[in-house]
Design a protein around this motif. Structure first.
Motif, PDB file in Angstrom:
ATOM      1  N   ALA A  32       0.499  -0.836   0.004  1.00 14.33           N
ATOM      2  CA  ALA A  32      -0.012   0.705   0.216  1.00 14.33           C
ATOM      3  C   ALA A  32       0.506   1.738  -0.203  1.00 14.33           C
ATOM      4  O   ALA A  32       0.166   2.098  -0.773  1.00 14.33           O
ATOM      5  N   PHE A  33       1.950   0.802   0.407  1.00  7.68           N
ATOM      6  CA  PHE A  33       3.352   2.489   0.637  1.00  7.68           C
ATOM      7  C   PHE A  33       2.945   3.184  -0.968  1.00  7.68           C
ATOM      8  O   PHE A  33       3.898   2.643  -1.785  1.00  7.68           O
ATOM      9  N   SER A  34       3.127   4.233  -1.228  1.00  8.52           N
ATOM     10  CA  SER A  34       3.692   5.234  -2.425  1.00  8.52           C
ATOM     11  C   SER A  34       4.127   6.333  -2.391  1.00  8.52           C
ATOM     12  O   SER A  34       3.600   7.129  -0.682  1.00  8.52           O
ATOM     13  N   TYR A  35       5.063   7.220  -2.924  1.00  3.48           N
ATOM     14  CA  TYR A  35       5.344   8.304  -2.452  1.00  3.48           C
ATOM     15  C   TYR A  35       4.676   9.728  -3.754  1.00  3.48           C
ATOM     16  O   TYR A  35       4.204   9.094  -4.530  1.00  3.48           O
ATOM     17  N   HIS A  36       4.537  10.621  -3.541  1.00 11.06           N
ATOM     18  CA  HIS A  36       4.147  11.705  -4.156  1.00 11.06           C
ATOM     19  C   HIS A  36       4.734  12.007  -5.095  1.00 11.06           C
ATOM     20  O   HIS A  36       5.690  12.614  -4.996  1.00 11.06           O
ATOM     21  N   ASN A  37       4.659  11.765  -6.599  1.00 15.40           N
ATOM     22  CA  ASN A  37       4.488  12.520  -7.496  1.00 15.40           C
ATOM     23  C   ASN A  37       5.181  13.888  -8.089  1.00 15.40           C
ATOM     24  O   ASN A  37       6.194  14.164  -8.445  1.00 15.40           O
ATOM     25  N   GLY A  38       4.599  14.289  -6.710  1.00 17.02           N
ATOM     26  CA  GLY A  38       5.009  16.173  -6.627  1.00 17.02           C
ATOM     27  C   GLY A  38       3.826  16.805  -8.364  1.00 17.02           C
ATOM     28  O   GLY A  38       3.808  18.126  -8.055  1.00 17.02           O
ATOM     29  N   ASN A  39       3.287  15.702  -9.068  1.00 15.47           N
ATOM     30  CA  ASN A  39       2.473  15.962 -10.162  1.00 15.47           C
ATOM     31  C   ASN A  39       0.704  15.681  -9.427  1.00 15.47           C
ATOM     32  O   ASN A  39       0.158  16.420 -10.704  1.00 15.47           O
ATOM     33  N   ALA A  40       0.299  14.713  -9.012  1.00 17.34           N
ATOM     34  CA  ALA A  40      -1.215  14.937  -8.169  1.00 17.34           C
ATOM     35  C   ALA A  40      -1.670  16.162  -7.529  1.00 17.34           C
ATOM     36  O   ALA A  40      -0.178  16.900  -6.586  1.00 17.34           O
ATOM     37  N   GLU A  41      -2.131  16.479  -6.972  1.00 13.89           N
ATOM     38  CA  GLU A  41      -2.182  17.480  -6.502  1.00 13.89           C
ATOM     39  C   GLU A  41      -1.952  16.752  -4.289  1.00 13.89           C
ATOM     40  O   GLU A  41      -2.124  15.618  -4.297  1.00 13.89           O
ATOM     41  N   PRO A  42      -1.226  17.748  -3.659  1.00 12.28           N
ATOM     42  CA  PRO A  42      -0.609  19.490  -3.824  1.00 12.28           C
ATOM     43  C   PRO A  42       0.253  19.296  -4.832  1.00 12.28           C
ATOM     44  O   PRO A  42       1.100  18.147  -4.538  1.00 12.28           O
ATOM     45  N   GLN A  43       0.815  19.727  -6.154  1.00 15.31           N
ATOM     46  CA  GLN A  43       1.948  20.119  -6.805  1.00 15.31           C
ATOM     47  C   GLN A  43       2.944  20.958  -6.319  1.00 15.31           C
ATOM     48  O   GLN A  43       2.582  20.943  -4.939  1.00 15.31           O
ATOM     49  N   GLY A  44       3.950  20.049  -6.122  1.00 16.03           N
ATOM     50  CA  GLY A  44       6.132  20.829  -6.458  1.00 16.03           C
ATOM     51  C   GLY A  44       6.291  20.987  -7.168  1.00 16.03           C
ATOM     52  O   GLY A  44       5.845  21.720  -8.850  1.00 16.03           O
ATOM     53  N   PHE A  45       7.324  20.012  -7.148  1.00 15.25           N
ATOM     54  CA  PHE A  45       8.435  18.859  -7.753  1.00 15.25           C
ATOM     55  C   PHE A  45       7.925  18.487  -9.453  1.00 15.25           C
ATOM     56  O   PHE A  45       6.211  18.019  -8.492  1.00 15.25           O
ATOM     57  N   GLY A  46       8.060  18.631 -10.260  1.00 19.56           N
ATOM     58  CA  GLY A  46       7.573  18.770 -11.750  1.00 19.56           C
ATOM     59  C   GLY A  46       8.000  16.927 -12.085  1.00 19.56           C
ATOM     60  O   GLY A  46       7.929  16.323 -12.257  1.00 19.56           O
ATOM     61  N   HIS A  47       9.098  17.758 -12.473  1.00 19.34           N
ATOM     62  CA  HIS A  47      10.168  16.207 -13.357  1.00 19.34           C
ATOM     63  C   HIS A  47      11.609  16.238 -12.894  1.00 19.34           C
ATOM     64  O   HIS A  47      11.980  17.505 -12.474  1.00 19.34           O
ATOM     65  N   ILE A  48      12.705  15.116 -13.449  1.00 18.12           N
ATOM     66  CA  ILE A  48      13.912  15.306 -14.190  1.00 18.12           C
ATOM     67  C   ILE A  48      14.030  15.678 -15.476  1.00 18.12           C
ATOM     68  O   ILE A  48      12.925  15.270 -16.055  1.00 18.12           O
ATOM     69  N   CYS A  49      15.060  16.002 -16.534  1.00 17.67           N
ATOM     70  CA  CYS A  49      14.702  16.304 -18.031  1.00 17.67           C
ATOM     71  C   CYS A  49      16.503  15.567 -17.550  1.00 17.67           C
ATOM     72  O   CYS A  49      17.447  15.598 -17.126  1.00 17.67           O
ATOM     73  N   VAL A  50      16.796  14.879 -18.311  1.00 13.98           N
ATOM     74  CA  VAL A  50      17.762  14.142 -19.330  1.00 13.98           C
ATOM     75  C   VAL A  50      17.588  14.560 -20.866  1.00 13.98           C
ATOM     76  O   VAL A  50      16.930  14.578 -21.468  1.00 13.98           O
ATOM     77  N   SER A  51      18.733  15.042 -21.306  1.00 13.54           N
ATOM     78  CA  SER A  51      19.001  15.327 -22.748  1.00 13.54           C
ATOM     79  C   SER A  51      19.781  14.350 -23.075  1.00 13.54           C
ATOM     80  O   SER A  51      20.651  13.264 -23.115  1.00 13.54           O
TER      81      SER A  51
END
Length: 322
Positions: free
Chosen positions: A248-267
Protein backbone atom coordinates in the motif's frame (compact mmCIF):
# COMPACT_ATOMS: atom_id res chain seq x y z
CA UNK A 1 22.76 12.91 -37.38
CA UNK A 2 23.00 9.17 -36.84
CA UNK A 3 19.80 7.23 -36.20
CA UNK A 4 21.26 5.54 -33.14
CA UNK A 5 21.58 6.65 -29.52
CA UNK A 6 24.32 6.12 -26.93
CA UNK A 7 23.61 6.69 -23.23
CA UNK A 8 27.24 7.79 -22.81
CA UNK A 9 26.12 11.05 -24.44
CA UNK A 10 23.19 11.59 -22.06
CA UNK A 11 23.15 14.31 -19.43
CA UNK A 12 21.06 14.86 -16.30
CA UNK A 13 20.03 18.27 -17.54
CA UNK A 14 17.63 19.76 -15.00
CA UNK A 15 15.16 19.40 -12.16
CA UNK A 16 11.83 21.20 -12.44
CA UNK A 17 10.15 22.96 -9.53
CA UNK A 18 6.86 24.83 -9.62
CA UNK A 19 7.08 28.23 -7.91
CA UNK A 20 4.54 30.73 -6.64
CA UNK A 21 6.42 33.98 -7.38
CA UNK A 22 9.18 33.73 -10.01
CA UNK A 23 10.72 37.07 -9.06
CA UNK A 24 11.41 35.89 -5.52
CA UNK A 25 12.58 32.46 -6.67
CA UNK A 26 14.94 33.80 -9.35
CA UNK A 27 16.30 36.26 -6.78
CA UNK A 28 17.04 33.41 -4.35
CA UNK A 29 18.79 31.14 -6.85
CA UNK A 30 20.70 34.10 -8.28
CA UNK A 31 21.87 34.87 -4.75
CA UNK A 32 23.16 31.30 -4.63
CA UNK A 33 25.30 32.16 -7.64
CA UNK A 34 23.16 30.83 -10.46
CA UNK A 35 22.52 32.71 -13.70
CA UNK A 36 19.23 32.94 -15.55
CA UNK A 37 20.24 31.15 -18.75
CA UNK A 38 16.92 31.23 -20.58
CA UNK A 39 13.29 32.17 -20.10
CA UNK A 40 10.68 30.42 -22.22
CA UNK A 41 7.26 32.10 -22.33
CA UNK A 42 4.05 30.28 -23.19
CA UNK A 43 1.36 32.96 -22.78
CA UNK A 44 -1.29 30.91 -24.59
CA UNK A 45 -0.87 28.15 -22.01
CA UNK A 46 -0.39 30.73 -19.21
CA UNK A 47 2.97 29.60 -17.90
CA UNK A 48 6.65 30.59 -18.14
CA UNK A 49 9.81 28.55 -17.61
CA UNK A 50 13.01 29.91 -16.07
CA UNK A 51 16.24 27.92 -16.49
CA UNK A 52 19.02 28.69 -14.03
CA UNK A 53 22.49 27.25 -13.63
CA UNK A 54 26.05 27.99 -12.62
CA UNK A 55 27.72 29.69 -15.58
CA UNK A 56 30.89 31.35 -14.35
CA UNK A 57 34.18 30.59 -16.14
CA UNK A 58 34.83 28.05 -13.36
CA UNK A 59 31.52 26.24 -13.91
CA UNK A 60 31.60 22.74 -15.41
CA UNK A 61 29.13 23.55 -18.22
CA UNK A 62 30.06 27.21 -18.72
CA UNK A 63 28.99 28.55 -22.09
CA UNK A 64 27.30 25.35 -23.30
CA UNK A 65 23.89 25.41 -24.93
CA UNK A 66 21.01 25.00 -22.48
CA UNK A 67 20.51 21.30 -23.19
CA UNK A 68 24.23 20.45 -23.19
CA UNK A 69 24.53 21.05 -19.46
CA UNK A 70 23.96 19.28 -16.19
CA UNK A 71 22.71 20.56 -12.85
CA UNK A 72 20.16 23.13 -14.02
CA UNK A 73 17.06 24.23 -12.15
CA UNK A 74 13.88 24.82 -14.14
CA UNK A 75 11.33 27.00 -12.38
CA UNK A 76 7.76 26.75 -13.67
CA UNK A 77 5.43 29.66 -13.01
CA UNK A 78 1.73 29.31 -13.73
CA UNK A 79 0.28 32.78 -14.24
CA UNK A 80 -1.56 34.26 -11.28
CA UNK A 81 -0.19 32.10 -8.49
CA UNK A 82 1.85 35.02 -7.14
CA UNK A 83 -1.39 36.88 -6.41
CA UNK A 84 -3.29 33.92 -4.96
CA UNK A 85 -3.13 33.92 -1.14
CA UNK A 86 -4.38 30.33 -1.08
CA UNK A 87 -1.72 28.96 -3.43
CA UNK A 88 0.98 26.94 -1.70
CA UNK A 89 3.68 24.63 -3.00
CA UNK A 90 4.12 21.05 -1.79
CA UNK A 91 7.84 20.84 -0.98
CA UNK A 92 7.84 17.03 -0.92
CA UNK A 93 8.87 16.67 2.70
CA UNK A 94 5.56 16.85 4.57
CA UNK A 95 3.37 13.80 5.17
CA UNK A 96 1.33 12.45 3.48
CA UNK A 97 2.85 14.04 0.36
CA UNK A 98 6.51 13.08 0.68
CA UNK A 99 8.53 12.12 -2.39
CA UNK A 100 10.96 14.68 -3.80
CA UNK A 101 13.37 15.64 -1.04
CA UNK A 102 15.74 18.42 -2.04
CA UNK A 103 18.26 19.87 -4.43
CA UNK A 104 21.85 20.25 -3.25
CA UNK A 105 24.54 22.84 -3.88
CA UNK A 106 28.15 22.08 -3.02
CA UNK A 107 30.24 25.06 -1.92
CA UNK A 108 33.88 25.92 -1.31
CA UNK A 109 33.35 27.07 2.29
CA UNK A 110 30.30 25.69 4.03
CA UNK A 111 30.44 27.90 7.11
CA UNK A 112 30.85 31.11 5.10
CA UNK A 113 28.16 30.12 2.58
CA UNK A 114 25.67 29.48 5.38
CA UNK A 115 26.54 32.73 7.16
CA UNK A 116 26.04 34.69 3.93
CA UNK A 117 22.57 33.19 3.38
CA UNK A 118 21.57 33.74 6.98
CA UNK A 119 22.70 37.37 6.87
CA UNK A 120 20.55 37.86 3.75
CA UNK A 121 17.50 36.77 5.75
CA UNK A 122 16.92 33.33 4.26
CA UNK A 123 15.52 30.71 6.62
CA UNK A 124 17.03 27.33 7.32
CA UNK A 125 15.42 23.94 7.76
CA UNK A 126 18.66 22.82 9.39
CA UNK A 127 21.62 24.97 10.33
CA UNK A 128 25.13 23.55 10.60
CA UNK A 129 24.89 23.63 14.37
CA UNK A 130 21.57 21.74 14.50
CA UNK A 131 21.56 18.03 15.30
CA UNK A 132 24.48 15.66 15.09
CA UNK A 133 25.37 16.14 11.42
CA UNK A 134 27.60 19.22 11.44
CA UNK A 135 28.74 18.90 7.82
CA UNK A 136 25.44 19.63 6.05
CA UNK A 137 22.81 22.37 6.19
CA UNK A 138 19.45 22.96 4.54
CA UNK A 139 18.36 26.44 3.49
CA UNK A 140 14.76 27.09 2.40
CA UNK A 141 13.93 28.74 -0.91
CA UNK A 142 10.95 31.15 -1.09
CA UNK A 143 8.50 28.26 -1.61
CA UNK A 144 9.90 26.15 1.21
CA UNK A 145 11.83 23.73 -0.99
CA UNK A 146 14.86 22.35 0.83
CA UNK A 147 18.27 23.18 -0.67
CA UNK A 148 21.03 21.13 0.92
CA UNK A 149 24.44 22.75 1.30
CA UNK A 150 27.55 20.60 1.45
CA UNK A 151 31.22 21.47 1.46
CA UNK A 152 33.66 20.57 -1.29
CA UNK A 153 36.23 20.39 1.50
CA UNK A 154 35.88 19.00 5.05
CA UNK A 155 34.45 21.65 7.39
CA UNK A 156 37.61 21.40 9.50
CA UNK A 157 39.63 22.81 6.60
CA UNK A 158 37.45 25.90 6.22
CA UNK A 159 37.03 26.68 9.92
CA UNK A 160 37.66 30.38 10.54
CA UNK A 161 37.66 31.32 6.84
CA UNK A 162 35.01 33.99 6.24
CA UNK A 163 34.99 34.21 2.42
CA UNK A 164 33.17 32.12 -0.16
CA UNK A 165 33.53 32.13 -3.96
CA UNK A 166 30.17 31.70 -5.73
CA UNK A 167 31.96 30.86 -8.98
CA UNK A 168 33.09 27.53 -7.49
CA UNK A 169 29.59 26.36 -6.52
CA UNK A 170 28.03 23.28 -8.12
CA UNK A 171 24.40 22.15 -8.42
CA UNK A 172 25.47 18.81 -7.06
CA UNK A 173 22.38 16.60 -6.85
CA UNK A 174 18.63 16.16 -6.67
CA UNK A 175 17.18 13.76 -4.11
CA UNK A 176 14.16 11.52 -4.66
CA UNK A 177 12.77 9.01 -2.17
CA UNK A 178 12.15 5.59 -3.70
CA UNK A 179 10.07 2.65 -2.52
CA UNK A 180 12.15 -0.22 -3.93
CA UNK A 181 15.86 0.52 -4.31
CA UNK A 182 16.57 -2.41 -6.62
CA UNK A 183 13.79 -1.48 -9.05
CA UNK A 184 14.84 2.17 -9.10
CA UNK A 185 18.53 1.38 -9.56
CA UNK A 186 17.68 -0.96 -12.43
CA UNK A 187 15.59 1.78 -14.09
CA UNK A 188 18.20 4.53 -13.85
CA UNK A 189 21.18 2.27 -14.65
CA UNK A 190 19.84 -0.17 -17.22
CA UNK A 191 17.21 1.95 -18.95
CA UNK A 192 18.58 5.49 -18.65
CA UNK A 193 22.25 4.52 -18.64
CA UNK A 194 23.36 6.21 -15.42
CA UNK A 195 26.34 5.00 -13.40
CA UNK A 196 26.12 4.29 -9.68
CA UNK A 197 28.97 6.39 -8.27
CA UNK A 198 28.49 5.94 -4.54
CA UNK A 199 26.35 4.08 -2.01
CA UNK A 200 25.96 5.25 1.58
CA UNK A 201 24.48 2.66 3.91
CA UNK A 202 23.06 3.76 7.27
CA UNK A 203 21.63 0.59 8.84
CA UNK A 204 21.34 2.17 12.29
CA UNK A 205 19.00 4.79 10.79
CA UNK A 206 17.41 2.21 8.44
CA UNK A 207 18.11 3.94 5.12
CA UNK A 208 20.52 3.85 2.17
CA UNK A 209 21.55 6.59 -0.25
CA UNK A 210 22.53 5.92 -3.86
CA UNK A 211 24.26 8.56 -6.00
CA UNK A 212 24.01 8.13 -9.78
CA UNK A 213 24.98 10.20 -12.78
CA UNK A 214 26.47 10.28 -16.26
CA UNK A 215 30.26 10.22 -16.64
CA UNK A 216 30.16 11.61 -20.20
CA UNK A 217 31.89 14.85 -21.12
CA UNK A 218 32.14 15.96 -17.50
CA UNK A 219 34.76 13.23 -16.99
CA UNK A 220 37.25 15.32 -18.97
CA UNK A 221 40.37 16.45 -17.07
CA UNK A 222 39.80 19.56 -15.00
CA UNK A 223 36.03 19.37 -15.29
CA UNK A 224 35.46 19.08 -11.55
CA UNK A 225 34.77 15.37 -11.27
CA UNK A 226 37.03 14.49 -8.40
CA UNK A 227 35.21 13.77 -5.15
CA UNK A 228 31.41 13.48 -5.45
CA UNK A 229 30.96 16.93 -3.86
CA UNK A 230 32.80 18.53 -6.80
CA UNK A 231 30.45 17.02 -9.38
CA UNK A 232 27.27 18.47 -10.83
CA UNK A 233 24.16 16.72 -12.05
CA UNK A 234 23.93 13.73 -9.72
CA UNK A 235 20.73 11.94 -8.73
CA UNK A 236 20.43 10.83 -5.10
CA UNK A 237 17.95 8.05 -4.40
CA UNK A 238 16.92 7.64 -0.75
CA UNK A 239 15.56 4.24 0.25
CA UNK A 240 14.03 3.75 3.69
CA UNK A 241 14.21 0.09 4.69
CA UNK A 242 11.01 -1.90 4.42
CA UNK A 243 8.98 0.34 2.14
CA UNK A 244 9.35 -2.18 -0.69
CA UNK A 245 7.48 -4.80 1.38
CA UNK A 246 4.40 -2.63 1.92
CA UNK A 247 2.04 -3.04 -1.04
CA UNK A 248 0.00 0.00 0.00
CA UNK A 249 3.02 2.30 0.30
CA UNK A 250 3.70 4.95 -2.32
CA UNK A 251 5.47 8.28 -2.66
CA UNK A 252 3.93 11.48 -4.00
CA UNK A 253 5.31 12.28 -7.47
CA UNK A 254 4.79 16.04 -7.18
CA UNK A 255 2.35 16.21 -10.08
CA UNK A 256 -0.75 14.98 -8.32
CA UNK A 257 -2.34 17.56 -6.03
CA UNK A 258 -0.86 19.20 -4.04
CA UNK A 259 1.77 19.96 -6.67
CA UNK A 260 5.39 21.03 -6.31
CA UNK A 261 8.32 19.18 -7.85
CA UNK A 262 7.54 18.32 -11.46
CA UNK A 263 10.23 16.18 -13.07
CA UNK A 264 13.86 15.54 -13.76
CA UNK A 265 15.12 15.85 -17.33
CA UNK A 266 17.69 13.91 -19.33
CA UNK A 267 19.04 15.41 -22.55
CA UNK A 268 19.93 12.88 -25.23
CA UNK A 269 21.94 12.68 -28.45
CA UNK A 270 19.03 11.58 -30.66
CA UNK A 271 15.58 12.06 -29.21
CA UNK A 272 13.70 9.82 -31.63
CA UNK A 273 16.23 7.01 -31.31
CA UNK A 274 16.30 7.34 -27.51
CA UNK A 275 12.53 7.07 -27.35
CA UNK A 276 12.53 4.10 -29.73
CA UNK A 277 15.13 2.35 -27.54
CA UNK A 278 13.06 2.92 -24.41
CA UNK A 279 9.93 1.76 -26.22
CA UNK A 280 11.75 -1.48 -26.93
CA UNK A 281 12.61 -1.78 -23.23
CA UNK A 282 8.92 -1.51 -22.31
CA UNK A 283 9.12 1.64 -20.20
CA UNK A 284 5.98 3.26 -18.87
CA UNK A 285 5.19 6.48 -20.73
CA UNK A 286 3.58 9.63 -19.43
CA UNK A 287 3.89 11.28 -22.86
CA UNK A 288 5.30 9.88 -26.07
CA UNK A 289 6.83 12.20 -28.66
CA UNK A 290 3.70 11.82 -30.79
CA UNK A 291 1.31 12.76 -27.97
CA UNK A 292 -0.10 16.26 -27.67
CA UNK A 293 1.11 19.42 -29.35
CA UNK A 294 4.72 19.42 -28.15
CA UNK A 295 6.50 16.97 -30.43
CA UNK A 296 9.99 17.75 -29.10
CA UNK A 297 9.70 16.39 -25.55
CA UNK A 298 8.70 13.03 -24.08
CA UNK A 299 8.14 11.82 -20.53
CA UNK A 300 8.73 8.35 -19.09
CA UNK A 301 7.74 7.18 -15.62
CA UNK A 302 10.20 5.70 -13.17
CA UNK A 303 9.11 2.87 -10.80
CA UNK A 304 7.71 5.40 -8.28
CA UNK A 305 5.80 7.37 -10.89
CA UNK A 306 8.25 10.28 -10.99
CA UNK A 307 8.28 11.95 -14.40
CA UNK A 308 11.54 11.87 -16.39
CA UNK A 309 11.56 14.28 -19.33
CA UNK A 310 13.58 13.46 -22.45
CA UNK A 311 14.80 16.34 -24.61
CA UNK A 312 17.22 16.76 -27.49
CA UNK A 313 20.75 18.02 -26.78
CA UNK A 314 21.14 20.75 -29.41
CA UNK A 315 24.87 20.04 -29.74
CA UNK A 316 24.01 16.95 -31.80
CA UNK A 317 21.53 18.67 -34.14
CA UNK A 318 22.81 22.20 -34.47
CA UNK A 319 19.30 23.61 -34.26
CA UNK A 320 17.22 25.08 -31.44
CA UNK A 321 14.59 23.03 -29.62
CA UNK A 322 12.34 26.01 -28.93
Amino acid sequence: MASTTDTKNYKFNHSMLRVKDPKESVKFYSFLGMSLLKKLEFPDAKFDLYFLGFDSPKAVSAGNNLWDREGLIELTHNYGTENDPEYKINNGNVEPHRGFGHTCVSVDNLQAACARLEEAGYKFQKKLTDGRMRHIAFVLDPDGYWVELIGQKPVEETEGVTTTDLETYRMNHTMLRVKDAEKSLAFYRDLLGMTLFRTHEAPAAAFNLYFLGYPGASAAPGAGVGPPAEREGLLELTWNYGTEKDEAFSYHNGNAEPQGFGHICVSVDNLEAACARLEGLNVAWKKRLTDGRMKNVAFVLDPDGYWVELVQNERFTGKANF
